[in-house]
Design a protein around this motif. Sequence first.
Motif, mmCIF file in Angstrom:
data_model
loop_
_atom_site.group_PDB
_atom_site.id
_atom_site.type_symbol
_atom_site.label_atom_id
_atom_site.label_comp_id
_atom_site.label_asym_id
_atom_site.label_seq_id
_atom_site.Cartn_x
_atom_site.Cartn_y
_atom_site.Cartn_z
ATOM 1 N N TYR A 151 0.827 -1.202 0.000
ATOM 2 C CA TYR A 151 0.000 0.000 0.000
ATOM 3 C C TYR A 151 0.866 1.259 0.000
ATOM 4 O O TYR A 151 0.576 2.230 -0.707
ATOM 5 N N LEU A 152 1.937 1.247 0.754
ATOM 6 C CA LEU A 152 2.818 2.411 0.803
ATOM 7 C C LEU A 152 3.501 2.657 -0.542
ATOM 8 O O LEU A 152 3.736 3.795 -0.933
ATOM 9 N N VAL A 153 3.808 1.579 -1.262
ATOM 10 C CA VAL A 153 4.378 1.734 -2.609
ATOM 11 C C VAL A 153 3.381 2.439 -3.521
ATOM 12 O O VAL A 153 3.740 3.323 -4.301
ATOM 13 N N ARG A 154 2.114 2.053 -3.424
ATOM 14 C CA ARG A 154 1.087 2.696 -4.248
ATOM 15 C C ARG A 154 1.013 4.195 -3.947
ATOM 16 O O ARG A 154 0.910 5.031 -4.844
ATOM 17 N N MET A 155 1.049 4.545 -2.669
ATOM 18 C CA MET A 155 0.975 5.956 -2.287
ATOM 19 C C MET A 155 2.218 6.715 -2.732
ATOM 20 O O MET A 155 2.141 7.852 -3.189
ATOM 21 N N SER A 156 3.366 6.069 -2.604
ATOM 22 C CA SER A 156 4.619 6.710 -3.001
ATOM 23 C C SER A 156 4.643 6.989 -4.493
ATOM 24 O O SER A 156 5.145 8.031 -4.933
ATOM 25 N N TYR A 157 4.091 6.058 -5.278
ATOM 26 C CA TYR A 157 4.129 6.216 -6.734
ATOM 27 C C TYR A 157 3.396 7.472 -7.185
ATOM 28 O O TYR A 157 3.795 8.115 -8.151
ATOM 29 N N VAL A 158 2.309 7.829 -6.506
ATOM 30 C CA VAL A 158 1.559 9.042 -6.873
ATOM 31 C C VAL A 158 1.976 10.232 -6.014
ATOM 32 O O VAL A 158 1.307 11.269 -6.005
ATOM 33 N N GLY B 166 -12.947 -0.929 2.615
ATOM 34 C CA GLY B 166 -11.789 -1.676 3.089
ATOM 35 C C GLY B 166 -11.231 -2.575 1.998
ATOM 36 O O GLY B 166 -11.912 -2.914 1.042
ATOM 37 N N PHE B 167 -9.968 -2.946 2.130
ATOM 38 C CA PHE B 167 -9.338 -3.828 1.141
ATOM 39 C C PHE B 167 -8.727 -5.018 1.852
ATOM 40 O O PHE B 167 -8.391 -4.955 3.033
ATOM 41 N N SER B 168 -8.596 -6.113 1.146
ATOM 42 C CA SER B 168 -7.953 -7.306 1.699
ATOM 43 C C SER B 168 -6.647 -7.616 0.980
ATOM 44 O O SER B 168 -5.816 -8.362 1.485
ATOM 45 N N SER B 169 -6.463 -7.057 -0.210
ATOM 46 C CA SER B 169 -5.222 -7.249 -0.951
ATOM 47 C C SER B 169 -4.977 -6.015 -1.813
ATOM 48 O O SER B 169 -5.911 -5.303 -2.168
ATOM 49 N N VAL B 170 -3.732 -5.780 -2.134
ATOM 50 C CA VAL B 170 -3.345 -4.619 -2.937
ATOM 51 C C VAL B 170 -2.262 -5.070 -3.912
ATOM 52 O O VAL B 170 -1.279 -5.693 -3.511
ATOM 53 N N GLU B 171 -2.457 -4.747 -5.179
ATOM 54 C CA GLU B 171 -1.456 -5.079 -6.187
ATOM 55 C C GLU B 171 -0.482 -3.923 -6.360
ATOM 56 O O GLU B 171 -0.830 -2.752 -6.128
ATOM 57 N N LEU B 172 0.735 -4.235 -6.770
ATOM 58 C CA LEU B 172 1.695 -3.189 -7.080
ATOM 59 C C LEU B 172 1.226 -2.450 -8.333
ATOM 60 O O LEU B 172 0.693 -3.062 -9.255
ATOM 61 N N PRO B 173 1.409 -1.131 -8.386
ATOM 62 C CA PRO B 173 0.985 -0.369 -9.572
ATOM 63 C C PRO B 173 1.654 -0.903 -10.832
ATOM 64 O O PRO B 173 2.832 -1.268 -10.825
ATOM 65 N N GLU B 174 0.901 -0.972 -11.916
ATOM 66 C CA GLU B 174 1.433 -1.479 -13.176
ATOM 67 C C GLU B 174 2.591 -0.636 -13.683
ATOM 68 O O GLU B 174 3.474 -1.127 -14.380
ATOM 69 N N GLN B 175 2.600 0.657 -13.316
ATOM 70 C CA GLN B 175 3.628 1.553 -13.832
ATOM 71 C C GLN B 175 4.975 1.373 -13.131
ATOM 72 O O GLN B 175 6.008 1.799 -13.644
ATOM 73 N N VAL B 176 4.977 0.759 -11.956
ATOM 74 C CA VAL B 176 6.232 0.560 -11.232
ATOM 75 C C VAL B 176 7.040 -0.542 -11.909
ATOM 76 O O VAL B 176 6.526 -1.622 -12.188
ATOM 77 N N GLN B 177 8.302 -0.252 -12.174
ATOM 78 C CA GLN B 177 9.198 -1.197 -12.826
ATOM 79 C C GLN B 177 10.345 -1.571 -11.888
ATOM 80 O O GLN B 177 10.533 -0.952 -10.833
ATOM 81 N N GLU B 178 11.110 -2.551 -12.294
ATOM 82 C CA GLU B 178 12.229 -2.998 -11.466
ATOM 83 C C GLU B 178 13.230 -1.883 -11.187
ATOM 84 O O GLU B 178 13.829 -1.824 -10.120
ATOM 85 N N ASP B 179 13.413 -0.987 -12.168
ATOM 86 C CA ASP B 179 14.407 0.073 -11.986
ATOM 87 C C ASP B 179 13.840 1.312 -11.299
ATOM 88 O O ASP B 179 14.589 2.251 -11.021
ATOM 89 N N THR B 180 12.537 1.332 -11.023
ATOM 90 C CA THR B 180 11.955 2.489 -10.333
ATOM 91 C C THR B 180 11.412 2.133 -8.947
ATOM 92 O O THR B 180 11.045 3.026 -8.186
ATOM 93 N N LEU B 181 11.371 0.852 -8.606
ATOM 94 C CA LEU B 181 10.847 0.438 -7.305
ATOM 95 C C LEU B 181 11.612 1.094 -6.164
ATOM 96 O O LEU B 181 11.020 1.463 -5.137
ATOM 97 N N GLU B 182 12.916 1.272 -6.326
ATOM 98 C CA GLU B 182 13.734 1.866 -5.265
ATOM 99 C C GLU B 182 13.230 3.242 -4.847
ATOM 100 O O GLU B 182 13.384 3.658 -3.686
ATOM 101 N N ALA C 159 11.049 -8.971 -2.294
ATOM 102 C CA ALA C 159 9.872 -9.731 -2.717
ATOM 103 C C ALA C 159 9.157 -9.018 -3.865
ATOM 104 O O ALA C 159 8.700 -9.662 -4.820
ATOM 105 N N PHE C 160 9.086 -7.702 -3.785
ATOM 106 C CA PHE C 160 8.437 -6.939 -4.855
ATOM 107 C C PHE C 160 9.252 -6.997 -6.140
ATOM 108 O O PHE C 160 8.693 -7.022 -7.241
ATOM 109 N N GLN C 161 10.565 -7.007 -6.023
ATOM 110 C CA GLN C 161 11.402 -7.154 -7.219
ATOM 111 C C GLN C 161 11.111 -8.483 -7.915
ATOM 112 O O GLN C 161 11.064 -8.546 -9.155
#
Length: 295
Positions: free
Chosen positions: A98-105, A218-234, A281-283
């Motif tokens: 979830y924090l990755v999703r928020m960080s991306y935007v 409420g949510f029970s699962s969250v997917e990583l944003p499609e726009q996030v790539q291996e070289d931008t996850l950091e 794990a996300f990588q």
Amino acid sequence: MTGKIIKGIGGFYYVAAEDGKLYECKARGVFRKEKMRPLVGDDCEIEILDAGACLGNVEKVLPRRNALTRPAVANADQAIVIFAASHPEPGYGLIDRYLVRMSYVDMPVILLINKVDENRERAEELQAVYGKAGYTVVLTSARTGEGMEQVRQLLEGKTSVFSGPSGVGKSSVLNRLYPEMNAETGAISEKIGRGKHTTRHSELTAVGGGTFLCDTPGFSSVELPEQVQEDTLELCFPEFAPYLGSCRFASCRHLSEPDCSVKQALEQGEIGQTRYNSYTAFQDILRDRRKNEWK
């Protein structure tokens, strides 16, 4: 006439218009054609179809400052993400997704660990992990009122999106903060160990002083944003920021490469192990996603 969408449900959008009235609107077909849909929080232009019955159409969505897809809301100042110290037991993987999703935007996050009265040790553990990662973390109890005044101060004068897994007490926290919201509360289902989905749509509520709150399902699962790539996850891990660009290799993924500044920071305790575990794990997920796209 212009207004702000405060609720969207069943294809209808409820717009608080500049004339002080609330209009029930449908979206023009152009939105479907452009594969765009209005969101709660959108500023928009509406066409009045029946002034007496307060019916209209959403004609145009004005430029957004930001937009989230889960929860579906636009023009928010910050996300208030709620997890529970227990019942349901919080998992680092879900929090970090979830924090990755928020960080991306580029959405600032305040993390609330609710039900601190049920498991203070676990709550303080989470506070240490995410406080070290650079997040504002507040320990709360909707039952006792602990932490509520601090949260209220953080909300003042801003538009905040409340979100979290089912059963963490999100609606109870909102009721404790602003009883006038009358948010529904749902008992934990003993059979499945999680809360009932009492909030079924996003809704924006004004509570005075320029403060707006958006309660979301409420949510029970969250997917990583499609726009996030291996070289931008950091970039989605704020605690990595001081070390990026200092690795031996410019293309370093901070996995098995030698002379990696991020891994050195991990070994020195500057980066938390659980957060790094989520990163690796996300990588793996992103690598598998990329391979599947080429099949």
